[in-house]
Design an enzyme around this catalytic site. Sequence first.
Site, PDB file in Angstrom:
ATOM      1  N   ARG A 296       3.524   3.709  -0.161  1.00 40.12           N
ATOM      2  CA  ARG A 296       4.181   5.442  -0.152  1.00 40.12           C
ATOM      3  C   ARG A 296       2.470   6.457  -1.132  1.00 40.12           C
ATOM      4  O   ARG A 296       3.060   7.933  -0.694  1.00 40.12           O
ATOM      5  CB  ARG A 296       4.742   5.208  -1.071  1.00 40.12           C
ATOM      6  CG  ARG A 296       6.269   5.331   0.630  1.00 40.12           C
ATOM      7  CD  ARG A 296       7.223   5.562   0.036  1.00 40.12           C
ATOM      8  NE  ARG A 296       8.769   5.051   1.736  1.00 40.12           N
ATOM      9  CZ  ARG A 296      10.104   4.562   0.908  1.00 40.12           C
ATOM     10  NH1 ARG A 296      10.375   4.598   0.558  1.00 40.12           N
ATOM     11  NH2 ARG A 296      10.158   4.036   2.752  1.00 40.12           N
ATOM     12  N   TYR A 440       4.764   8.064   8.407  1.00 39.29           N
ATOM     13  CA  TYR A 440       4.988   6.783   8.338  1.00 39.29           C
ATOM     14  C   TYR A 440       4.712   6.619   6.576  1.00 39.29           C
ATOM     15  O   TYR A 440       4.751   6.833   6.229  1.00 39.29           O
ATOM     16  CB  TYR A 440       3.342   5.706   8.778  1.00 39.29           C
ATOM     17  CG  TYR A 440       2.246   5.582   8.306  1.00 39.29           C
ATOM     18  CD1 TYR A 440       1.327   4.955   9.209  1.00 39.29           C
ATOM     19  CD2 TYR A 440       1.545   7.168   7.443  1.00 39.29           C
ATOM     20  CE1 TYR A 440       0.018   5.613   8.730  1.00 39.29           C
ATOM     21  CE2 TYR A 440       0.279   7.144   7.038  1.00 39.29           C
ATOM     22  CZ  TYR A 440      -0.390   5.993   8.037  1.00 39.29           C
ATOM     23  OH  TYR A 440      -1.572   6.791   7.198  1.00 39.29           O
ATOM     24  N   GLU A 441       5.329   4.786   7.219  1.00 44.13           N
ATOM     25  CA  GLU A 441       5.609   4.614   5.298  1.00 44.13           C
ATOM     26  C   GLU A 441       7.077   5.475   4.901  1.00 44.13           C
ATOM     27  O   GLU A 441       7.541   6.155   3.919  1.00 44.13           O
ATOM     28  CB  GLU A 441       4.742   4.281   4.050  1.00 44.13           C
ATOM     29  CG  GLU A 441       3.627   3.345   4.281  1.00 44.13           C
ATOM     30  CD  GLU A 441       4.261   2.676   4.627  1.00 44.13           C
ATOM     31  OE1 GLU A 441       5.143   1.663   4.729  1.00 44.13           O
ATOM     32  OE2 GLU A 441       3.313   1.983   5.469  1.00 44.13           O
ATOM     33  N   GLY A 442       7.710   5.976   5.838  1.00 44.94           N
ATOM     34  CA  GLY A 442       9.181   6.706   5.124  1.00 44.94           C
ATOM     35  C   GLY A 442       8.916   7.569   6.303  1.00 44.94           C
ATOM     36  O   GLY A 442       8.412   8.694   5.268  1.00 44.94           O
TER      37      GLY A 442
END
Length: 597
Positions: A296, A440-442
């Site tokens: 993140r 992406y990555e949340g």
Amino acid sequence: MPTYKAPVEDVLFLLNDVLGIERYNNIPGFADATPDVVKAILEEGGRLCEEVLQPLNRVGDTEGCTRHDDGSVTTPPGFKDAYRQFADGGWVGLSADPKYGGQGLPHTLSAAMNEFVASANIAFGMYPGLTQGAIAALTIHGSDEQKALYLPKLVSGEWLGTMNLTEPHCGTDLGLLKTRAVPNGDGSYAITGTKIFISAGEHDLSDNIIHLVLARIEGAPEGTKGISLFVVPKVLPTPDGGLGERNALGCGALEEKMGIHGNATCVMNYDGAQGWLVGEADKGLRAMFTMMNEARLGVGIQGLSQSEVAYQNAVTYARDRLQGRSLTGPKAPDKPADPIIVHPDVRRMLMNMKAFNEAARALVLWTAIKGDVSHRGSDQAERQAAEDLMGLMTPVIKGVLTDTGFQNTVAAQQVYGGHGYIAEWGMEQFVRDARIAMIYEGANGIQALDLVGRKLAANGGRAVMAWFKEVGEFVSEHKDDEAMAPYVGPLKSGLDALQQATMWFMQNAMAKPDNAGAGSTDYMHLMGLVALGYMWAQMARASLAALDGGAENASFHETKLKTGRYYMERVMPEAQAHLARITSGADSLMALDAESF
């Protein structure tokens, strides 16, 4: 064709003058990061990015990756040779443990280098970037045997790594995960399932790819409490670290994507592949979160990186493109028109980008130092405080830097006018590449919910209260400094708005959780505004001190002060709009029934 120049001077100013990296020489790795060493590393890394990686950015976009009938994947022309130069230069293991072949330097230097790499070629940078996350996860959670077997190869770049979370039916809600792990009776497990959106899942850059895979052991509880993490190599290593038999896994397809075409985004099929448990059974999320938090922060850097490279090219274009005359009279009377950089609205776009980029870079490095302290510091209280602040800022860096980074690539495209819409100028690639970082990555809405729903309340609000205290003390320290007034006054106003918003959540979100959900994105951006403003205030202090001391590069510091003042006058007032939206609550947002949309 776009160009890129690594902002080495700006990073050195931040590390040496603003953040005082020498103050951390009691922490392992920092004493070796002398000013001369840091400068040499950044200059050499910048050269590699400018001369080797950046020229391949458009090649990667137009050529993409190719999947062959046997499931193998070929990266774009030039990527393999560039990666070999990257690995041979020791860049993968810049901050890794020397015990496993790393250089042991602060992760803060890796963060700076990761910006350079992503600005030059974001798709290329994902291959070693994911490997750094795998190194972090195995270093913290792997067994001694796993560390000895995998880390030397990953740190050297001889092997590369991935993270495998997402499934066709399961993105953020990992409790729905179906990939299963069945004990083989010899300490290993048979991993079966399908993972999607796996960046760097298959490629030709290394002889082996080490996948970290989330799966549910047969009979484990449903939901997130029953998830375990496994190391699943593409090729089974021999005990001495050589290559044995091919594992039962492969790339079923390459995703057709909007951008980052130079990175192989794979559908990965695991058909009883042999894997080994990392950490404790049913505790896989804890181990994977080590990698996810690294990722993140890395994705936040990607948002900054695309904003930076788009800005650099937009400035060049604005200086050269002749169109119209200045509102205050011709500025280039010997030419048929003035360069568009004279026009206030073009200046607005460029100044928004410049003010964001320089503060975002400072925030990334400030947070990276907190990460180094939390992992390497000897004082437990300092480690805990640093970990708290890093955890608080992770969703802000991921969400705010990627939202704003994408907006800035669009603004840079706008500076080009019609040419920004034409592929050969490169702006539209920056827009397409930057867009994924918000997802992406949340996805960024999840980052906002994480901030409001978890990070604010964690440990009784310990992290956010400590951060409020730090910023508040900075404001108080400089409240009577006339030269700092243009920076401290607006910062105090933004901090007041943020504290009001925090108090409003405390009073209104417990009884009605939708109030937290409705205001979460505004709150994340409000905290981002204040965090970036805090960085600008610190940069202003450093530049004022440098000018008072007769700095040779006076124009650099004068430009800093003017840019920081722009941020405070033209950007920080957005804090009041965020506060107004937060305190309006959820009623109007939730008023319609689903059929009315």
